[in-house]
Design a protein around this motif. Sequence first.
Motif, PDB file in Angstrom:
ATOM      1  N   LEU A 296       3.611  -4.628   2.622  1.00 41.03           N
ATOM      2  CA  LEU A 296       4.530  -3.315   3.200  1.00 41.03           C
ATOM      3  C   LEU A 296       3.744  -2.048   2.266  1.00 41.03           C
ATOM      4  CD1 LEU A 296       7.686  -2.449   2.266  1.00 41.03           C
ATOM      5  CD2 LEU A 296       6.823  -2.964  -0.537  1.00 41.03           C
ATOM      6  N   LEU A 297       4.150  -0.664   3.786  1.00 45.78           N
ATOM      7  CA  LEU A 297       3.429   0.039   3.778  1.00 45.78           C
ATOM      8  C   LEU A 297       4.179   0.851   3.359  1.00 45.78           C
ATOM      9  CD1 LEU A 297       1.105  -1.078   7.169  1.00 45.78           C
ATOM     10  CD2 LEU A 297       1.154  -0.843   4.443  1.00 45.78           C
ATOM     11  N   ILE A 298       3.907   1.764   2.311  1.00 43.41           N
ATOM     12  CA  ILE A 298       4.802   2.903   2.072  1.00 43.41           C
ATOM     13  C   ILE A 298       4.382   4.593   2.178  1.00 43.41           C
ATOM     14  CG2 ILE A 298       6.113   3.652   0.219  1.00 43.41           C
ATOM     15  CD1 ILE A 298       6.598   1.280  -0.904  1.00 43.41           C
ATOM     16  N   ASP A 299       4.779   5.315   3.369  1.00 42.01           N
ATOM     17  CA  ASP A 299       4.238   6.174   3.271  1.00 42.01           C
ATOM     18  C   ASP A 299       4.854   7.904   2.550  1.00 42.01           C
ATOM     19  OD1 ASP A 299       1.890   8.332   4.059  1.00 42.01           O
ATOM     20  OD2 ASP A 299       3.749   9.048   5.547  1.00 42.01           O
ATOM     21  N   SER A 300       4.793   8.577   1.235  1.00 44.52           N
ATOM     22  CA  SER A 300       5.363   8.967   0.238  1.00 44.52           C
ATOM     23  C   SER A 300       4.789  10.106   0.652  1.00 44.52           C
ATOM     24  CB  SER A 300       4.734   8.875  -1.396  1.00 44.52           C
ATOM     25  OG  SER A 300       5.707   8.232  -1.116  1.00 44.52           O
TER      26      SER A 300
ATOM     27  N   ILE B 182       0.918  -1.468   0.477  1.00 43.48           N
ATOM     28  CA  ILE B 182       0.111   0.106  -0.141  1.00 43.48           C
ATOM     29  C   ILE B 182       1.232   1.109  -0.065  1.00 43.48           C
ATOM     30  CG2 ILE B 182      -2.202   1.419   1.236  1.00 43.48           C
ATOM     31  CD1 ILE B 182      -2.932  -1.557   2.607  1.00 43.48           C
ATOM     32  N   ILE B 183       0.420   2.057  -1.515  1.00 47.88           N
ATOM     33  CA  ILE B 183       0.911   3.567  -1.032  1.00 47.88           C
ATOM     34  C   ILE B 183       0.685   4.809  -0.002  1.00 47.88           C
ATOM     35  CG2 ILE B 183       2.546   5.818  -2.452  1.00 47.88           C
ATOM     36  CD1 ILE B 183       2.920   2.657  -4.202  1.00 47.88           C
ATOM     37  N   THR B 184       1.206   5.822   0.160  1.00 42.18           N
ATOM     38  CA  THR B 184      -0.233   6.795   0.957  1.00 42.18           C
ATOM     39  C   THR B 184       0.171   7.758   0.537  1.00 42.18           C
ATOM     40  OG1 THR B 184       1.457   6.408   3.402  1.00 42.18           O
ATOM     41  CG2 THR B 184      -1.417   5.360   3.124  1.00 42.18           C
TER      42      THR B 184
END
Lengths: 315, 315, 315, 315
Positions: free
Chosen positions: D107-111, D78-80
């Motif tokens: 996998l959590l990706i915070d942009s 997930i991308i946020t």
Amino acid sequence: MLAGKRSFSVCSRTMASKTPVGFIGLGNMGNPMAKNLVKHGYPVIVYDVFPEACKEFQDLGAQVTESPADVAERADRIITMLPSSPHAKEVYTGGNGILKKVKKGSLLIDSSTIDPAVSKELAKAAEKTGAVFMDAPVSGGVGAARAGNLTFMVGGVEQEFNAAKELLTCMGSNVVYCGEVGTGQAAKICNNMLLAISMIGTAETMNLGIRLGLDPKLLAKILNMSSGRCWSSDTYNPVPGVMEGVPSANNYQGGFGTTLMAKDLGLAQISATSTKTPVPLGSQAHQIYRMMCAKGYALKDFSAVFQFLREEESL
Amino acid sequence: MLAGKRSFSVCSRTMASKTPVGFIGLGNMGNPMAKNLVKHGYPVIVYDVFPEACKEFQDLGAQVTESPADVAERADRIITMLPSSPHAKEVYTGGNGILKKVKKGSLLIDSSTIDPAVSKELAKAAEKTGAVFMDAPVSGGVGAARAGNLTFMVGGVEQEFNAAKELLTCMGSNVVYCGEVGTGQAAKICNNMLLAISMIGTAETMNLGIRLGLDPKLLAKILNMSSGRCWSSDTYNPVPGVMEGVPSANNYQGGFGTTLMAKDLGLAQISATSTKTPVPLGSQAHQIYRMMCAKGYALKDFSAVFQFLREEESL
Amino acid sequence: MLAGKRSFSVCSRTMASKTPVGFIGLGNMGNPMAKNLVKHGYPVIVYDVFPEACKEFQDLGAQVTESPADVAERADRIITMLPSSPHAKEVYTGGNGILKKVKKGSLLIDSSTIDPAVSKELAKAAEKTGAVFMDAPVSGGVGAARAGNLTFMVGGVEQEFNAAKELLTCMGSNVVYCGEVGTGQAAKICNNMLLAISMIGTAETMNLGIRLGLDPKLLAKILNMSSGRCWSSDTYNPVPGVMEGVPSANNYQGGFGTTLMAKDLGLAQISATSTKTPVPLGSQAHQIYRMMCAKGYALKDFSAVFQFLREEESL
Amino acid sequence: MLAGKRSFSVCSRTMASKTPVGFIGLGNMGNPMAKNLVKHGYPVIVYDVFPEACKEFQDLGAQVTESPADVAERADRIITMLPSSPHAKEVYTGGNGILKKVKKGSLLIDSSTIDPAVSKELAKAAEKTGAVFMDAPVSGGVGAARAGNLTFMVGGVEQEFNAAKELLTCMGSNVVYCGEVGTGQAAKICNNMLLAISMIGTAETMNLGIRLGLDPKLLAKILNMSSGRCWSSDTYNPVPGVMEGVPSANNYQGGFGTTLMAKDLGLAQISATSTKTPVPLGSQAHQIYRMMCAKGYALKDFSAVFQFLREEESL
């Protein structure tokens, strides 16, 4: 001996206290100051770079002259009230300046607000001609000048202070001796630098408190009974609605203009630079008043920094 | 109805005013504060993260507990005095925190100096349990805590103010209601920000004046009768030799430590950032106290900024 | 006609290019600069306020004189390299100054770093004697002076630029024409102000990044490929261990001294004040280098601001 | 063992690289970023707090969900891309947040650009659920997002970097590993703080130079070949007429908005405060962009600080 001559002249000046007094620089401040001398019975000899500024004084019986040198020829006590260091240099040391024709023993009082280093230069130049130069900048605006209750901060030889005071008390209610030449300017510059810092500080603090939910009157009350108290918070609060009878209650009209504060902070900056003194908040205050001048606040009272800072962000 | 319950509880609390009061955080400030409660006849139930801090209170007859939750179980009025926002969060909302076992209608008074946004969070969390949270940070140091003349700035529901005041007057001479939750913190932060600004301003101004040839006592006198006047110039002057009985007369010992001022300015900065309020001098003051901490001034009184700035340049 | 005379003189100067050149001010910078003129075959006529500074040049066959006026009597091209505005005023317009005996059509090149307003004054004074004054401050330190690869930023009448360049290329690898008199100083002051700002910015950014857990080399790499890139980050990084061959790799020895940077920032401040230009970060940079001078950093390279800021707080 | 499970999941994720990817936050930046994932063949599962933002993606074949928790149920990568720290907290740890239903090993990706301390908090919370959180803020605006050449600065467990990179290279041309969780944010904040400082520095320097008589193009040229050189002077010069194709050539439209710069400087300020790092120019830069937002510059490119500072004083 020079010192002897000088004290003799002082003597003769004092004895003939209602002999003419020269006044150079009849602007917003100089005009009412000179009038107060007239009211106190002094014959006045005037000069201004704009001839029309002298007219009013002609009608009051004053002698009008053609140059600072002319004034110096006719009066042995002269007061100058000029807008800036270069003007002061010109009036004293220019081609038709006071020092061209000044009489030995004359008392020269400069009430302009200028760089203290320039005051010292002028004092040295005056000394060479046998005259005495004192710096005596004022605190208080046009209103105080009219009412005759300015504060004078005086620098120069202490023995001459009484002679200067005799004249200055006609125009001010408070005449403070500060020390050697230049210290009058130093005192004024120092006061105004601290004033600017505490005014901006008060403005940003009040603004922060309001945004955090505090009532401005209550916040002012709390500050004023605490260690945050200062003249800008308890006597001249910059937030509309907190106090009556101050510029913030009148759309920041009247009072002490932002452009004048910026000028004084510039002088503080120059003095700090030449003495290698760190003035981190003073220099920042200078920048803020400089920016305000560029944003249309030049003629508003300097407490308008609250207005400058309070504007809400909007997209 | 919640409001009803709450006012009932207030009532019961008020009737039984000498029922036990909880006190959490027995450090330099909390210790004398709690002792003043004891002096006023309140049974005290204490907790501190360092058990030895409680010992003295055991000897005074206080109950010592194992956790903030334990305190909440036994007292319906609790005062907390903690060093920072994270500590306050832990004591209120942690695993053994007050809110785990707080009784409905309890009155929770936090005298820590923390971010007002955190005070608001804690108040919300307390409300969910039926308790009432108020922020009541203090002004005045260890001496004032001992003498019982602290100033409390109180934020929270106005109806609860009298209940809080009953306890706070045992520890302080001045209890000021500031508005909704968080405004106590806001008032304190605002005062200290303006204090820091005017202290640094006073220090740099005095330093500049001295370098320009003014006598420091005379300069202080001039400022104090003029618009530069502030608490830092007239009551707590930072220049050694100008006043007696202040930290500057005692090598900057005692007083309000630079590291504490830096902490409060950090809180002001966080509040200003979150409310998007420009605080140009406040942020600069923060940086200066931050640098001072790194240069060995952390434990000196905050007026030592004069010493920090005055050092002469040398090659 | 003056203009006519002047171009004639220029002509005669150019034709006789190896006629003597005057050099006044043989300090750390002036010494190697004058030697480079000698190396290029110019007969040199020297003066320094400290006679011993001239001795070395006597051994090299230079004529040593008694005053700036003497130099002006014997050479129609003169270069001056002096520490500050007052020195430059004295050397040009003092009692034994250049202008007392300067020949009409002489070319006077001042490589000192001074207030551009003073350069303009000196140019006016020179013009009255029929001489041509140009300001040509340098960028690059003692090493560049020795190696003959200084950069000169030149202000003055454009027609004279080639005549100046002929001499300056003996001492520098880069000679840039900037515009009318004073713009050489302006360019130098502007560059150094921006340099100071970006150096402090780089130092505080690197320090913040390190405290947030970033490796300094990696952070430098990221900045240098991004919009934060500047000369201070990519060529002269202030953090020890990031680059080789820069002062930060050598305990901040060598390079450009903090006291010199503070001086240039003072000039920038004076120029900004007199032109009423807001320079909020430039004025803050000035204050920071000023404070560093007072804290023992005067002789360290100006990149030591990283060291000044990095110190950890400790109680 | 958790570590084992995690590396297994990574493995399965990598093997099935075109399994669905979640994307939360479809604003100005998130929209083109998510589209680039679609273009690269990834099935996308989207959520946005404004349902209409999802519509476009429905037409592109994406699954639209009702909450972040729903996304987490259906995708293990997930991308946020969210506007601020509170939004990120809500999306991850709120009642319907990702962590309510996240699968182990996800996998959590915070942009988003947020406080690095918040990134660390979210990483800890994610770790408790067996998921991996990385911060990966971007550099580059809407244009770069569309063109797929953003720069990603990535913080988190190094073993997961390749898995993150696989997705991020669909949206950016530059994916940099910065270190442990939070260092991606740290790198971005540091770069933007230095950028803001050097931009303001360039603006005030160019303004000062112009007022001292220098041609702006020439001054830029001199700076760019000297030690004052920076990205703001050589690539993005803020003075109209100096360069083509930059916001200053287009009335400061496009580019990086002042309000976004003010936000990033606020984050830098918070990080500096919490790590007790002195950032004297960074804090001043924050204040200046804050004031600009209040003066109508919020939506102009941040290089408009030149315009803000250049206005001439007028009475």
